[in-house]
Design a protein around this motif. Structure first.
Motif, PDB file in Angstrom:
ATOM      1  N   ILE A 126       0.747  -5.590  -6.570  1.00  0.00           N
ATOM      2  CA  ILE A 126       0.255  -5.807  -5.200  1.00  0.00           C
ATOM      3  C   ILE A 126      -0.773  -6.929  -5.179  1.00  0.00           C
ATOM      4  CG2 ILE A 126      -0.982  -4.729  -3.284  1.00  0.00           C
ATOM      5  CD1 ILE A 126       0.293  -2.074  -4.126  1.00  0.00           C
ATOM      6  N   ASN A 127      -1.594  -6.994  -6.206  1.00  0.00           N
ATOM      7  CA  ASN A 127      -2.604  -8.057  -6.289  1.00  0.00           C
ATOM      8  C   ASN A 127      -1.943  -9.432  -6.377  1.00  0.00           C
ATOM      9  OD1 ASN A 127      -5.227  -8.979  -6.347  1.00  0.00           O
ATOM     10  ND2 ASN A 127      -5.344  -8.888  -8.568  1.00  0.00           N
ATOM     11  N   ARG A 128      -0.822  -9.508  -7.060  1.00  0.00           N
ATOM     12  CA  ARG A 128      -0.104 -10.781  -7.185  1.00  0.00           C
ATOM     13  C   ARG A 128       0.494 -11.219  -5.850  1.00  0.00           C
ATOM     14  NH1 ARG A 128       1.725 -13.699 -11.634  1.00  0.00           N
ATOM     15  NH2 ARG A 128       1.029 -12.107 -13.060  1.00  0.00           N
ATOM     16  N   ALA A 129       0.729 -10.266  -4.955  1.00  0.00           N
ATOM     17  CA  ALA A 129       1.345 -10.586  -3.664  1.00  0.00           C
ATOM     18  C   ALA A 129       0.395 -11.324  -2.737  1.00  0.00           C
ATOM     19  CB  ALA A 129       1.835  -9.315  -2.994  1.00  0.00           C
TER      20      ALA A 129
ATOM     21  N   ASP B 204      -7.915  -9.153   2.443  1.00  0.00           N
ATOM     22  CA  ASP B 204      -9.368  -9.090   2.305  1.00  0.00           C
ATOM     23  C   ASP B 204      -9.830  -8.014   1.325  1.00  0.00           C
ATOM     24  OD1 ASP B 204      -9.515 -11.074   4.205  1.00  0.00           O
ATOM     25  OD2 ASP B 204      -9.584  -9.643   5.869  1.00  0.00           O
ATOM     26  N   ARG B 205      -8.954  -7.137   0.903  1.00  0.00           N
ATOM     27  CA  ARG B 205      -9.335  -6.034   0.015  1.00  0.00           C
ATOM     28  C   ARG B 205      -9.406  -6.525  -1.439  1.00  0.00           C
ATOM     29  NH1 ARG B 205      -9.426  -0.617   0.561  1.00  0.00           N
ATOM     30  NH2 ARG B 205      -8.591  -0.715   2.671  1.00  0.00           N
ATOM     31  N   PRO B 206     -10.525  -6.271  -2.122  1.00  0.00           N
ATOM     32  CA  PRO B 206     -10.664  -6.786  -3.488  1.00  0.00           C
ATOM     33  C   PRO B 206      -9.970  -5.944  -4.554  1.00  0.00           C
ATOM     34  CG  PRO B 206     -12.657  -5.679  -2.827  1.00  0.00           C
ATOM     35  CD  PRO B 206     -11.754  -5.695  -1.625  1.00  0.00           C
TER      36      PRO B 206
END
Length: 174
Positions: free
Chosen positions: A52-55, A89-91
């Motif tokens: 998900i972070n890569r998205a 915006d979520r880290p």
């Protein structure tokens, strides 16, 4: 020797485990919430959060890297179109695990794993504080009408008793 290797193998071979986690990640992305065991949910969380972070970075390379792990073009499309918009915006911390209790058959601890920004119930809790709550007054109104009918009947009975009753001894003496 396996000193310091702390990884839950989930009782499966590596190929089976990778395929299972890929399928579960696909289901999580498409359905936004899945029900599974707690051990699988914890393993899935560490598998799906880097995906998900890569998205967040919508490039051809990142799409290919995500597809390499998910092997489902519909899930990749949903991840980069829908999910990525909400998590920009979520880290971190894109998933939430909600414990449900134990399963009846084998007493395994069950849980929901869901994407954080897609839980409508928890999002509505924040909105309810600002929105005016709607109240239903049907039972109270019905109870009040019954009470008023009963009290009116009692007063009518008292009035009719006073009119139709025999005069009291004091009235007769006068």
């Amino acid at each position: 020797m396996r000193h310091g290797k702390s990884f839950n193998h989930l009782g499966r071979t590596s190929a089976h485990r990778k395929a299972m986690l890929s399928n579960m990640a696909t289901s999580l992305i498409l359905h936004k919430r899945i029900k599974t065991t707690l051990a699988k949910a914890k393993a899935l969380r560490s598998y799906v959060e880097p995906i998900i972070n890569r998205a967040k970075d919508d490039t051809t390379h990142s799409r290919r890297m995500v597809f390499r792990q998910l092997q489902d073009k519909f899930a990749v499309t949903a991840l980069f179109r829908e999910v990525a918009e909400k998590i920009v915006d979520r880290p971190g911390g894109y998933t939430r695990i909600l414990k449900l209790g134990n399963r009846l058959g084998d007493n395994t601890e069950m849980c929901y794993i869901e994407l954080v920004d897609y839980n409508e119930n928890l999002l509505n809790v924040k909105d309810k504080s600002t929105k005016k709550t709607k109240t239903t007054r049907r039972k109270k109104a019905k109870a009040k009408t019954e009470e008023t009918v009963v009290s009116q009947a009692k007063t009518e009975l008292k009035e009719s008793d006073n009119e139709n009753s025999e005069p009291s001894i004091e009235e007769v003496k006068e």
